[in-house]
Design a protein around this motif. Structure first.
Motif, short mmCIF file in Angstrom:
data_model
loop_
_atom_site.label_atom_id
_atom_site.label_comp_id
_atom_site.label_asym_id
_atom_site.label_seq_id
_atom_site.Cartn_x
_atom_site.Cartn_y
_atom_site.Cartn_z
N UNK A 99 -15.61 -25.45 -26.57
CA UNK A 99 -16.55 -24.32 -26.45
C UNK A 99 -17.93 -24.76 -25.96
N UNK A 100 -18.06 -26.04 -25.62
CA UNK A 100 -19.30 -26.65 -25.11
C UNK A 100 -20.47 -26.40 -26.07
N UNK A 101 -20.24 -26.69 -27.35
CA UNK A 101 -21.31 -26.65 -28.35
C UNK A 101 -21.93 -28.04 -28.46
N UNK A 102 -23.19 -28.06 -28.89
CA UNK A 102 -23.90 -29.32 -29.15
C UNK A 102 -24.02 -29.55 -30.65
N UNK B 117 -34.43 -25.20 -25.61
CA UNK B 117 -33.72 -23.97 -25.24
C UNK B 117 -32.28 -24.29 -24.85
N UNK B 118 -32.09 -25.36 -24.09
CA UNK B 118 -30.75 -25.70 -23.60
C UNK B 118 -29.90 -26.38 -24.67
N UNK B 119 -30.53 -27.23 -25.47
CA UNK B 119 -29.77 -27.94 -26.51
C UNK B 119 -29.39 -27.04 -27.68
N UNK B 120 -30.28 -26.13 -28.04
CA UNK B 120 -30.07 -25.33 -29.25
C UNK B 120 -29.40 -23.99 -28.98
N UNK B 121 -29.23 -23.63 -27.70
CA UNK B 121 -28.62 -22.34 -27.36
C UNK B 121 -27.26 -22.18 -28.03
N UNK B 122 -26.39 -23.19 -27.89
CA UNK B 122 -25.09 -23.22 -28.59
C UNK B 122 -25.02 -24.55 -29.32
N UNK B 123 -25.40 -24.53 -30.59
CA UNK B 123 -25.47 -25.81 -31.29
C UNK B 123 -25.24 -25.64 -32.79
N UNK C 295 -28.69 -30.58 -16.37
CA UNK C 295 -27.45 -30.82 -15.64
C UNK C 295 -26.24 -30.73 -16.58
N UNK C 296 -26.43 -31.20 -17.81
CA UNK C 296 -25.35 -31.18 -18.80
C UNK C 296 -25.14 -29.79 -19.40
N UNK C 297 -26.17 -28.97 -19.35
CA UNK C 297 -26.15 -27.65 -20.00
C UNK C 297 -24.98 -26.79 -19.51
N UNK C 298 -24.17 -26.34 -20.47
CA UNK C 298 -23.03 -25.49 -20.15
C UNK C 298 -21.84 -26.21 -19.56
N UNK C 299 -21.99 -27.54 -19.36
CA UNK C 299 -20.93 -28.33 -18.73
C UNK C 299 -20.36 -29.36 -19.69
N UNK C 300 -21.25 -29.98 -20.48
CA UNK C 300 -20.84 -31.03 -21.41
C UNK C 300 -21.44 -30.75 -22.79
N UNK C 301 -20.71 -31.15 -23.83
CA UNK C 301 -21.28 -31.10 -25.17
C UNK C 301 -22.16 -32.32 -25.37
N UNK D 290 -19.08 -36.68 -18.13
CA UNK D 290 -18.45 -36.73 -19.45
C UNK D 290 -18.29 -35.34 -20.06
N UNK D 291 -17.27 -35.21 -20.89
CA UNK D 291 -17.09 -33.98 -21.67
C UNK D 291 -18.03 -33.97 -22.88
N UNK D 292 -18.35 -35.17 -23.37
CA UNK D 292 -19.22 -35.31 -24.54
C UNK D 292 -20.19 -36.46 -24.29
N UNK D 293 -21.48 -36.19 -24.48
CA UNK D 293 -22.52 -37.21 -24.31
C UNK D 293 -23.22 -37.40 -25.66
N UNK D 294 -23.25 -38.63 -26.14
CA UNK D 294 -23.90 -38.95 -27.41
C UNK D 294 -25.21 -39.68 -27.11
N UNK D 295 -26.33 -39.09 -27.54
CA UNK D 295 -27.65 -39.70 -27.36
C UNK D 295 -28.16 -40.09 -28.74
N UNK D 296 -28.27 -41.38 -28.98
CA UNK D 296 -28.58 -41.90 -30.31
C UNK D 296 -30.06 -42.25 -30.44
N UNK D 297 -30.64 -41.95 -31.61
CA UNK D 297 -32.03 -42.30 -31.94
C UNK D 297 -33.05 -41.63 -31.02
#
Length: 251
Positions: free
Chosen positions: A100-103, A223-229, A190-196, A163-170
């Motif tokens: 569902x491309x949630x963050x 706005x982009x990270x929290x829209x679906x999170x 660029x990731x918005x709506x395309x990758x979690x 990637x389908x999923x991108x993990x950004x740490x710290x």
């Protein structure tokens, strides 16, 4: 080795059935010994090739992901994490949120398991066939700064955006300037709506302006990270302190 067997191996390699080619001799002997039918023999051979290809693809996706360590969800002590119920943990593990491309925003003080949970979910995603990229915030900023001049940065960033999923740490590990914040925004956009995206941070989104500097850029990123999170506040004692190793033993 007979000439016909040599030719058979060559034909299998030509057809890109390399895994079968490596074991065809022993498989033929086993089939003769056990009296396999043609169908049984072919089914066994093709099953072997499929398993080997899946293993290679899994290894490739794990290498692509770039996890600093291999930590599974089975190793995550959910009983030590009061902020996350077993039902919620299982929902995360099912990975429907990636479809569902949630963050996920994983918040909490150092040592409570944010990175472990993020890596565990990433490993689970890789095992289920997703492409995953793991990167620390400081390394990501370095990649964004040098993408115009180094091929390695271009390659890594291309993998991240594919990637389908991108993990950004710290996320709050380091402060960045306005130019770097803008580059970070461009990536998130660029990731918005395309990758979690999974982000781990020891501070909540309301404090990210300290890191990103520019209020307008911060708002656009949020706005982009929290829209679906889903924002998860991890609490409890530090894993690293609780399970620390000591030179004196446990006496």
């Amino acid at each position: 080795m007979s000439e016909s067997l040599v030719q058979l191996k060559h034909s299998l390699k030509t057809l890109k059935l390399a895994s079968i080619a490596e074991v065809i001799e022993e498989q033929l002997m086993e089939a003769e010994t056990n009296g396999f039918s043609y169908q049984q023999f072919l089914t066994k051979l093709l099953g072997y090739e499929i398993r080997k290809r899946e293993e290679k693809q899994l290894a490739k996706r794990l290498k692509w992901a770039g996890f600093p360590v291999h930590q599974s969800l089975d190793e995550f002590d959910i009983s030590a994490q009061p902020a996350l119920s077993r039902q919620q943990f299982q929902q995360l593990r099912e990975l429907l949120w990636i479809e569902q491309v949630y963050n996920l925003i994983l918040l909490g003080p150092p040592g409570v398991g944010k990175t472990h949970l993020a890596i565990g979910l990433g490993v689970e995603a890789v095992q289920q066939g997703y492409k995953v990229s793991f990167v620390t915030m400081d390394h990501l900023i370095q990649l964004l700064r040098t993408q115009e001049v180094t091929r390695s940065a271009q390659t890594k960033l291309k993998r991240i955006t594919q990637s389908d999923l991108v993990i950004i740490d710290d996320l709050m590990f380091m402060a960045i300037n306005r130019h770097e914040a803008n580059l970070f925004f461009q990536l998130i956009n660029k990731l918005y709506g395309q990758s979690s995206v999974i982000i781990t941070s020891n501070k909540g989104p309301e404090d990210w302006g300290e890191l990103l500097g520019d209020p307008a850029i911060t708002t656009a990123i949020l706005d982009r990270l929290l829209h679906k999170s889903e924002v998860i506040h991890l609490t409890g004692d530090s894993y690293r302190l609780k399970y620390r190793k000591t030179i004196f033993g446990n006496d």
